[in-house]
Scaffold this motif. Sequence first.
Motif, short mmCIF file in Angstrom:
data_model
loop_
_atom_site.label_atom_id
_atom_site.label_comp_id
_atom_site.label_asym_id
_atom_site.label_seq_id
_atom_site.Cartn_x
_atom_site.Cartn_y
_atom_site.Cartn_z
N ILE A 1 0.85 -1.19 0.00
CA ILE A 1 0.00 0.00 0.00
C ILE A 1 0.89 1.24 0.00
N GLN A 2 0.56 2.17 -0.87
CA GLN A 2 1.35 3.39 -0.94
C GLN A 2 0.45 4.61 -1.09
N TYR A 3 1.01 5.74 -0.71
CA TYR A 3 0.34 7.03 -0.94
C TYR A 3 0.70 7.40 -2.37
N PHE A 4 -0.26 7.25 -3.27
CA PHE A 4 0.02 7.37 -4.70
C PHE A 4 -1.07 8.22 -5.34
N LEU A 5 -0.72 9.46 -5.67
CA LEU A 5 -1.66 10.39 -6.29
C LEU A 5 -1.17 10.74 -7.69
N GLY A 6 -2.10 10.97 -8.59
CA GLY A 6 -1.78 11.40 -9.94
C GLY A 6 -3.04 11.79 -10.68
N VAL A 7 -2.88 12.46 -11.79
CA VAL A 7 -4.03 12.85 -12.60
C VAL A 7 -3.82 12.36 -14.03
N ASP A 8 -4.94 12.07 -14.67
CA ASP A 8 -4.94 11.77 -16.10
C ASP A 8 -5.90 12.75 -16.76
N GLY A 9 -6.25 12.51 -18.01
CA GLY A 9 -7.09 13.44 -18.75
C GLY A 9 -8.50 13.58 -18.21
N ILE A 10 -8.99 12.59 -17.49
CA ILE A 10 -10.34 12.67 -16.92
C ILE A 10 -10.30 13.24 -15.51
N SER A 11 -9.41 12.70 -14.68
CA SER A 11 -9.38 13.15 -13.29
C SER A 11 -8.94 14.61 -13.17
N LEU A 12 -8.17 15.10 -14.11
CA LEU A 12 -7.80 16.51 -14.11
C LEU A 12 -9.03 17.40 -14.10
N VAL B 1 -11.72 15.34 -3.81
CA VAL B 1 -10.49 15.50 -4.57
C VAL B 1 -9.60 14.28 -4.38
N GLY B 2 -9.53 13.76 -3.16
CA GLY B 2 -8.74 12.57 -2.90
C GLY B 2 -9.21 11.37 -3.70
N VAL B 3 -10.50 11.22 -3.84
CA VAL B 3 -11.05 10.11 -4.65
C VAL B 3 -10.60 10.25 -6.10
N PHE B 4 -10.59 11.45 -6.63
CA PHE B 4 -10.27 11.64 -8.04
C PHE B 4 -8.78 11.53 -8.35
N VAL B 5 -7.92 11.74 -7.36
CA VAL B 5 -6.48 11.69 -7.64
C VAL B 5 -5.80 10.43 -7.12
N SER B 6 -6.52 9.59 -6.37
CA SER B 6 -5.92 8.37 -5.82
C SER B 6 -5.62 7.37 -6.92
N LEU B 7 -4.42 6.83 -6.89
CA LEU B 7 -4.03 5.80 -7.84
C LEU B 7 -3.75 4.47 -7.16
N ASP B 8 -3.81 4.44 -5.85
CA ASP B 8 -3.69 3.21 -5.09
C ASP B 8 -5.10 2.82 -4.64
N VAL B 9 -5.48 1.59 -4.80
CA VAL B 9 -6.85 1.17 -4.52
C VAL B 9 -7.19 1.32 -3.04
N PHE B 10 -6.24 1.07 -2.15
CA PHE B 10 -6.52 1.21 -0.73
C PHE B 10 -6.70 2.69 -0.37
N LEU B 11 -5.87 3.55 -0.92
CA LEU B 11 -6.01 4.99 -0.68
C LEU B 11 -7.33 5.50 -1.25
N PHE B 12 -7.70 5.01 -2.42
CA PHE B 12 -9.00 5.36 -2.99
C PHE B 12 -10.12 4.96 -2.04
N TYR B 13 -10.04 3.77 -1.48
CA TYR B 13 -11.06 3.29 -0.55
C TYR B 13 -11.13 4.18 0.69
N VAL B 14 -9.98 4.58 1.20
CA VAL B 14 -9.95 5.46 2.38
C VAL B 14 -10.65 6.79 2.06
N PHE B 15 -10.30 7.39 0.93
CA PHE B 15 -10.95 8.65 0.56
C PHE B 15 -12.43 8.46 0.28
N TRP B 16 -12.81 7.37 -0.36
CA TRP B 16 -14.22 7.10 -0.66
C TRP B 16 -15.03 6.98 0.62
#
Length: 151
Positions: free
Chosen positions: A77-88, A128-143
């Motif tokens: 599990i990592q703290y992994f944030l990033g944006v692509d063309g949709i999440s931007l 914002v955390g949901v949209f930039v999370s690239l790690d599934v566990f981090l996404f779950y935490v923000f969700w």
Amino acid sequence: MNQLGFPLLTLITFLPLLGIPILLLLPRGREEASKWVALGVSVLAFIVSLRLLLNFAPGEAGPQLVDRAPWVPQWGIQYFLGVDGISLWLVLLTTLLSPIAILSSWNAIHDRLKEYLIFMLLLEIGMVGVFVSLDVFLFYVFWEFTLVPMY
């Protein structure tokens, strides 16, 4: 660290957190000040998020402006944030609509205003955390985090 040299996505995600201690320290009778603090912090988050447009390269594939750090390395599990063309665009939309939502409730909320504004700022962090999370566990935490202020 990303190509900018500072964690822009982390800053955008957690910038609304700056308004919460200020709101907590304001006395109960200062409703106008509370509204202005929440509005100011959410507008600041939108202004900072506009920097994403300047640094996003639409021709590049994969996530951009990545912030990455190990979180629970034993489980991958990592703290992994990033944006692509949709999440931007979703981040920009979220940071634009948050001040609009605060403004639209300017004269509508009278009871527990401070709590309402704190939860609005927390909700912005979660979205914002949901949209930039690239790690599934981090996404779950923000969700899951968004469920509390939304309720």
